[in-house]
Design an enzyme around this catalytic site. Sequence first.
Site, PDB file in Angstrom:
ATOM      1  N   HIS A 123      43.602  29.288  41.438  1.00  0.00           N
ATOM      2  CA  HIS A 123      42.568  30.212  40.975  1.00  0.00           C
ATOM      3  C   HIS A 123      41.171  29.624  41.137  1.00  0.00           C
ATOM      4  O   HIS A 123      40.216  30.345  41.432  1.00  0.00           O
ATOM      5  CB  HIS A 123      42.817  30.567  39.505  1.00  0.00           C
ATOM      6  CG  HIS A 123      41.936  31.651  38.981  1.00  0.00           C
ATOM      7  ND1 HIS A 123      42.127  32.977  39.308  1.00  0.00           N
ATOM      8  CD2 HIS A 123      40.860  31.616  38.156  1.00  0.00           C
ATOM      9  CE1 HIS A 123      41.201  33.708  38.698  1.00  0.00           C
ATOM     10  NE2 HIS A 123      40.423  32.912  37.998  1.00  0.00           N
ATOM     11  N   HIS A 146      41.798  40.360  37.545  1.00  0.00           N
ATOM     12  CA  HIS A 146      42.301  39.916  36.249  1.00  0.00           C
ATOM     13  C   HIS A 146      43.729  40.423  36.118  1.00  0.00           C
ATOM     14  O   HIS A 146      44.070  41.119  35.159  1.00  0.00           O
ATOM     15  CB  HIS A 146      41.398  40.398  35.116  1.00  0.00           C
ATOM     16  CG  HIS A 146      40.825  39.276  34.307  1.00  0.00           C
ATOM     17  ND1 HIS A 146      40.683  39.309  32.944  1.00  0.00           N
ATOM     18  CD2 HIS A 146      40.370  38.042  34.679  1.00  0.00           C
ATOM     19  CE1 HIS A 146      40.162  38.171  32.512  1.00  0.00           C
ATOM     20  NE2 HIS A 146      39.960  37.391  33.551  1.00  0.00           N
TER      21      HIS A 146
END
Length: 766
Positions: free
Chosen positions: A46, A92
């Site tokens: 990430h 998200h």
Amino acid sequence: MTSASAPPDLKAHGLSPEEYRQIQQQLGRDPNPTELAMFGVMWSEHCCYKNSRPLLKHFPTTGERVVVGPGENAGVVDLGDGDWLAFKIESHNHPSAVEPFQGAATGVGGILRDIFTLGARPIALLNSLRFGPLTDPRNRRLMARVVEGIAHYGNCVGVPTVGGEVAVDPCYSGNPLVNVMALGLLETPAVVKSAARGVGNPILYVGATTGRDGIRGASFASAELKEDAQQDRPAVQVGDPFLGKCLIEACLEAFATVAVVAAQDMGAAGITCSTAEMAAKGGVGIRFDLDRVPARESGMAAWEYLLSESQERMLLVVQKGREAEVMEIFHRWGLQASVAGEVIAEPLVEIWHQGSCVVRVPARALAEDTPVYVRPLLPEPPEYVQAAWQWDPSTLPPCDRQGIHLPQKTLAWEQVLLQLLASPTLASKAWIYRQYDHQVQNNTVLWPGQGDAAVIRIRSQKFGVGEVPPLQAARKAIAATLDGNGRWVYLDPYEGAKAAVAEAARNLSCVGADPLAITDNLNFGSPENPVVYWQLALACRGIAEACRALGTPVTGGNVSLYNEKGSQAIYPTPVIGMVGLIPDLKFICGQGWQQEGDLVYLLGSQAVTSLGGSEYLAAIYNKVTGRPAPVDLELEKRVQGACRHGIRQGWVRSAHDCSEGGLAVALAEACLSGGRGASVSLAPGSLPWDQALFGEGSSRILVSVDPAQRSPWEAYLESQLPGQWQLLGQVGGPADPLVLTTAEGDPLLSVSLAALQGAYYSAFAD
């Protein structure tokens, strides 16, 4: 500061033994537990893109309008006349799977911070959502809470949600995709960068207090979802949109003083990421004292401070001697502000806690010198792709102008069209966008559902209470869209990704905008799976080629991998966010018919269609197979150029992209949006009826034209698109049905507006 004495639990930090050895080599010693925790989040997929970075370097990132490309918090393009637009997309996904309301809400908050951190006032939001079948109560609950979270944050913070897309497919069950894009207009004299500068300059912590919410959120987003994913709810952040609004205003006011040297929001990996990235980008170091961080919980350990992803927080580097001036601004807005560190010459991240130095590591080791994995590429398409490409449409039940002849009955084309319009991917999303405030700020020109892209007036938002600049001062506008088709990319990653870029540009062209640049969100499964890595690599190639051909450079984006649960991975789903410029608001187009008697044209060729990967195959036969039609990028440019020219000449009154669902669905959508029927004849050809009606492909736009302009319009088309346009029919009145006939005049289907509405508005009914 002590080193770890016992073998560390590398799995808990998401690190491999080889990565741990790299850390030891870079430090010249073992990391202590706090340092190891920092490496764990900073070396996660990430944060460091260790699997995707080699693929992203092939994207075109420069252009005459690009002011800021990849590497900053968001991309920036020049709109002319001193107007600069910042825009970015983020995902998200994992947080929304386990805590859909907060996961989606903080996704909105995070992308807004990326925009105003540069000195831009947020002016619009869009979202791209994917869910499993809505017949499953869990998927329906996920969708409802995600939409509620997006609406809550956007509505409360005062930024309109102006568009987006929603798709439904079994592969997203339990693993929804929540991608959010934000746009903002620069209010500062220059872009506020994130590189720390000026040895001795103080570092200010501003915004909300720090708690234990969101700890290890970046690591959580870099791993597959577990079956018992609810135990990861503490890794989901909790947002406060009202505090977020105050942070926007305080930051923009502080930036206007020119006392702020650099700014970085605290998103993934919190203080760890902000300190490391600011130091590494500036080639300096940062000394930071956790005891000066306002905490909302007592007894927090150093690693908890460092890994917390509490929302609405920023780090600022401020000119020495002006810290009090800047802090006063934040205090006046009811926010925390404290001097928590300083810029140092030695390029280290040095963290202090309770009077002791607990971290001392090179900034580059955390933020730049991270692992990179160049994985081998499959020498040929995987078996599932080869099998899909062998599929023959002739194996489907026979069809003629009456409909599809199934073993027990004939399914009329009217029934097929209504079934497609009722499928969640194609159906009206009014139930969703009615929950969003799309008019706040009073700059939304085309609302959700009115056009193929959102249109936002370019008007300064910098004014005092009770002061509103006149609308006539706004002549230009921005258009924005989000597009992706996971099924197409699953069946052909290269062509499917090209098609996503082409469709985004086409949607902008349909409202009259010149495409400028893109931001991309790459949603894929585990790159450790050779098939998934092959999908990712080919999709990146397709995006790069399409962007070069269409002149839309990549200004940044997001990579979200490990979107899978157990053995079930999502479809490879690159989502393209594209922005465009409308030079004159007098020349824009919606998708609905405007006037009875207007002529209906199809720009492009029916020959570029396929049933492979179509909504028709999925909705009618429950099949995901075949090969999507390849994208002719040269034809795409000419079709889009013709559409934009027709709009600016005042010839074209409506324009609608003809893609998912095919020609029949595009015609129905134009009828529904305009509240008028139409009478249309298919052009003569040799295509099977199902492909002619519902085949999908790129480079096709449905337009309606003032009949008084037929002569100059057709002369222009023949010069620009010789043999690649068709006059299909004309627009009817509010009481007329949608009628399709063969070229010889034989009936194919006739459906009333009431029947179209009944199907189209049913999937997401309250």
